[in-house]
Design a protein around this motif. Structure first.
Motif, PDB file in Angstrom:
ATOM      1  N   ILE A   1      71.120  14.842  32.027  1.00 25.35           N
ATOM      2  CA  ILE A   1      69.778  15.296  31.648  1.00 25.35           C
ATOM      3  C   ILE A   1      69.426  16.645  32.273  1.00 25.35           C
ATOM      4  N   ILE A   2      70.293  17.148  33.145  1.00 21.46           N
ATOM      5  CA  ILE A   2      70.110  18.523  33.643  1.00 21.46           C
ATOM      6  C   ILE A   2      70.629  19.505  32.595  1.00 21.46           C
ATOM      7  N   TYR A   3      71.751  19.146  31.975  1.00 25.00           N
ATOM      8  CA  TYR A   3      72.306  19.977  30.893  1.00 25.00           C
ATOM      9  C   TYR A   3      71.452  19.851  29.634  1.00 25.00           C
TER      10      TYR A   3
ATOM     11  N   ASP B   1      68.321  19.558  28.714  1.00 26.18           N
ATOM     12  CA  ASP B   1      66.951  19.750  29.178  1.00 26.18           C
ATOM     13  C   ASP B   1      66.351  20.907  28.387  1.00 26.18           C
ATOM     14  N   PRO B   2      65.211  20.699  27.745  1.00 25.68           N
ATOM     15  CA  PRO B   2      64.603  21.781  26.947  1.00 25.68           C
ATOM     16  C   PRO B   2      64.296  23.036  27.769  1.00 25.68           C
ATOM     17  N   LYS B   3      64.223  22.892  29.084  1.00 22.94           N
ATOM     18  CA  LYS B   3      63.959  24.055  29.934  1.00 22.94           C
ATOM     19  C   LYS B   3      65.135  25.017  29.981  1.00 22.94           C
ATOM     20  N   ASN B   4      66.303  24.554  29.524  1.00 23.73           N
ATOM     21  CA  ASN B   4      67.492  25.404  29.548  1.00 23.73           C
ATOM     22  C   ASN B   4      67.548  26.386  28.389  1.00 23.73           C
ATOM     23  N   THR B   5      66.588  26.329  27.486  1.00 24.69           N
ATOM     24  CA  THR B   5      66.577  27.230  26.335  1.00 24.69           C
ATOM     25  C   THR B   5      65.140  27.623  26.035  1.00 24.69           C
ATOM     26  N   ASN B   6      64.942  28.531  25.096  1.00 24.53           N
ATOM     27  CA  ASN B   6      63.595  29.012  24.781  1.00 24.53           C
ATOM     28  C   ASN B   6      63.485  29.334  23.300  1.00 24.53           C
ATOM     29  N   ILE B   7      62.288  29.726  22.878  1.00 25.24           N
ATOM     30  CA  ILE B   7      62.013  29.961  21.459  1.00 25.24           C
ATOM     31  C   ILE B   7      62.841  31.108  20.906  1.00 25.24           C
TER      32      ILE B   7
ATOM     33  N   ALA C   1      71.408  10.148  19.549  1.00 22.03           N
ATOM     34  CA  ALA C   1      70.027   9.673  19.698  1.00 22.03           C
ATOM     35  C   ALA C   1      69.517   9.900  21.109  1.00 22.03           C
ATOM     36  N   VAL C   2      70.390   9.733  22.102  1.00 22.38           N
ATOM     37  CA  VAL C   2      69.987   9.893  23.500  1.00 22.38           C
ATOM     38  C   VAL C   2      69.873  11.380  23.863  1.00 22.38           C
ATOM     39  N   GLU C   3      70.815  12.188  23.402  1.00 21.73           N
ATOM     40  CA  GLU C   3      70.748  13.624  23.669  1.00 21.73           C
ATOM     41  C   GLU C   3      69.488  14.236  23.059  1.00 21.73           C
ATOM     42  N   ALA C   4      69.157  13.807  21.839  1.00 24.96           N
ATOM     43  CA  ALA C   4      67.957  14.324  21.170  1.00 24.96           C
ATOM     44  C   ALA C   4      66.709  14.006  21.984  1.00 24.96           C
TER      45      ALA C   4
ATOM     46  N   SER D   1      65.448   9.442  30.892  1.00 23.06           N
ATOM     47  CA  SER D   1      65.433   9.580  32.353  1.00 23.06           C
ATOM     48  C   SER D   1      65.406   8.220  33.037  1.00 23.06           C
ATOM     49  N   ASP D   2      64.719   7.277  32.429  1.00 21.89           N
ATOM     50  CA  ASP D   2      64.586   5.944  33.027  1.00 21.89           C
ATOM     51  C   ASP D   2      65.826   5.081  32.816  1.00 21.89           C
ATOM     52  N   ASN D   3      66.568   5.318  31.734  1.00 20.69           N
ATOM     53  CA  ASN D   3      67.588   4.338  31.340  1.00 20.69           C
ATOM     54  C   ASN D   3      68.984   4.864  31.062  1.00 20.69           C
ATOM     55  N   TYR D   4      69.144   6.153  30.732  1.00 21.37           N
ATOM     56  CA  TYR D   4      70.430   6.583  30.183  1.00 21.37           C
ATOM     57  C   TYR D   4      70.961   7.871  30.806  1.00 21.37           C
ATOM     58  N   THR D   5      70.886   7.978  32.125  1.00 16.83           N
ATOM     59  CA  THR D   5      71.432   9.167  32.784  1.00 16.83           C
ATOM     60  C   THR D   5      72.883   8.932  33.173  1.00 16.83           C
ATOM     61  N   VAL D   6      73.616  10.023  33.312  1.00 15.18           N
ATOM     62  CA  VAL D   6      75.021   9.918  33.705  1.00 15.18           C
ATOM     63  C   VAL D   6      75.140   9.376  35.125  1.00 15.18           C
ATOM     64  N   GLU D   7      74.150   9.664  35.966  1.00 18.16           N
ATOM     65  CA  GLU D   7      74.173   9.147  37.336  1.00 18.16           C
ATOM     66  C   GLU D   7      74.091   7.624  37.351  1.00 18.16           C
ATOM     67  N   GLN D   8      73.229   7.070  36.498  1.00 22.90           N
ATOM     68  CA  GLN D   8      73.112   5.612  36.420  1.00 22.90           C
ATOM     69  C   GLN D   8      74.410   4.993  35.928  1.00 22.90           C
ATOM     70  N   MET D   9      75.010   5.594  34.891  1.00 21.78           N
ATOM     71  CA  MET D   9      76.260   5.073  34.350  1.00 21.78           C
ATOM     72  C   MET D   9      77.360   5.095  35.405  1.00 21.78           C
TER      73      MET D   9
END
Length: 379
Positions: A169-171, A173-179, A293-296, A359-367
């Protein structure tokens, strides 16, 4: 005191896909914990992205279904296990699983498998072939859907765990790009910045539903409902040239060229997601998990997915996205029109809830953490 984990993961190839990404994520995580981490595969494009000073890569044709090569691979794996003092083998596909099973028995090391799909089993021999994925010390199901599938159709497993796949979710992340970047992507795709844009990502293969989507899109064209709606099918054909040609032929024969583009690849997927208004997962067969679905959702984009497989778990229907009837082109077409009419603030609300869901359920750290717990419980 914890015994040091020395892990060998075995996978056919390291190209694109959920199994491959998960394999690399685990390899990196184990290395970061200062454990020995290795991967055995037949090659693949993602190898160049792996730091081989920290993760050992062995190249051998473990992808082959040739019985003689499967037999020979037993001794290849056995040599790696003994020479590098491996104490856990984690396999992610059926053909190499047969080799891994006998190598684990000969070396007395633990064998774990990840069940990545439902696999076809329309006869006894096919089901027997699949069952090798359940003959180790533990089995990981990538979703509750796969967990239920295993329990319903097989009965010879020892320990069965649900470990949902995770994404970075760091990769994503909508903050990594802009309009500005999003507009550049649309310009490169030759899509108007004013149009409502649907993105259908995923490798080009029939079960991913690209043709199903095109037929639904054609219904909208016949009703003159595509005036401000565009779509991009984003994915590599991976050798399925005839299938890609059939998609292009359908687009051309039905004069959809101004509405639908097929793009082979995009170097930075967050920008691709950010450039669209709606992400579509149109699989006509159940996804074991469904990374799209999760990436979106992680990218704060509303998701429209078929109501089968892993998407039923990862998409909160009516909150982070919508689930359409997987066998109904008309239902998909209706959803597209209705969603395209929603205001941007409403779609943004779906996106924000989607980000929280991931963030709550499907992060790579949790997996990775849950997988490491399974490793430790064995060694």
């Amino acid at each position: 005191m914890d015994k040091k984990i020395r892990l060998l993961q075995v996978i056919p190839r390291l190209d694109t896909g959920g199994a491959e990404t998960g394999c690399i994520d685990i390899a990196k995580f184990i290395a970061n914990q200062n454990y020995y981490s290795a991967i055995l595969c037949s090659g693949g494009r993602q190898i160049k992205n792996i730091d081989q000073t920290r993760i050992k890569i062995f190249i051998f044709p473990v992808h082959s279904k040739n019985p003689l090569l499967i037999l020979f691979n037993i001794f290849v794996i056995l040599f790696i296990v003994l020479f590098h003092k491996i104490n856990i083998i984690h396999v992610r596909s059926r053909a190499p699983a047969w080799s891994c099973y006998f190598a684990s028995k000969l070396s007395n090391v633990f064998l774990i498998s990840t069940f990545h799909g439902t696999y076809n089993f329309n006869n006894f021999f096919k089901k027997f072939y699949n069952s090798i994925m359940l003959r180790g010390n533990a089995v990981i199901a990538g979703s509750k859907f796969i967990f239920d599938h295993i329990k319903k159709n097989y009965n010879n497993f020892k320990q069965l765990f649900v470990v949902p796949r995770g994404i970075d979710i760091i990769y994503f992340d909508p903050k990594n790009t802009n309009i500005e970047e999003s507009n550049k992507v649309r310009n490169r795709w030759n899509v108007s910045v004013n149009n409502f844009l649907i993105l259908l990502p995923g490798r080009l293969t029939s079960w991913k539903g690209q043709m199903f989507f095109l037929r639904a899109f054609l219904l909208l064209k016949k009703e003159n409902l595509l005036k401000n709606i565009s779509a991009v099918i984003l994915g590599d054909e991976q050798g399925r040239i005839q299938y890609k040609e059939s998609l292009l032929k359908f687009i051309n024969e039905n004069n959809l060229e101004n509405h639908v583009k097929i793009i082979s690849n995009e170097s930075f997927m967050p920008s691709a997601y950010n450039a669209c208004d709606l992400v579509l997962s149109a699989s006509v067969e159940p996804e074991a998990f469904g990374r799209v679905a999760v990436e979106a959702q992680a990218m704060e984009k509303p998701i429209l997915a078929s109501n089968i497989g892993g998407s039923i778990e990862t998409v909160i229907d009516g909150e982070t996205g919508w689930l359409f009837e997987s066998n109904s082109e008309k239902n998909l077409a209706n959803f597209i029109v209705n969603i395209s009419k929603k205001d941007k603030s409403s779609l943004k609300e779906f996106g924000l809830k989607g980000r929280k869901n991931v963030s709550d359920n499907y992060t790579v750290e949790q997996m990775c953490s849950k997988t490491l717990e399974i490793y430790k419980s064995l060694v």
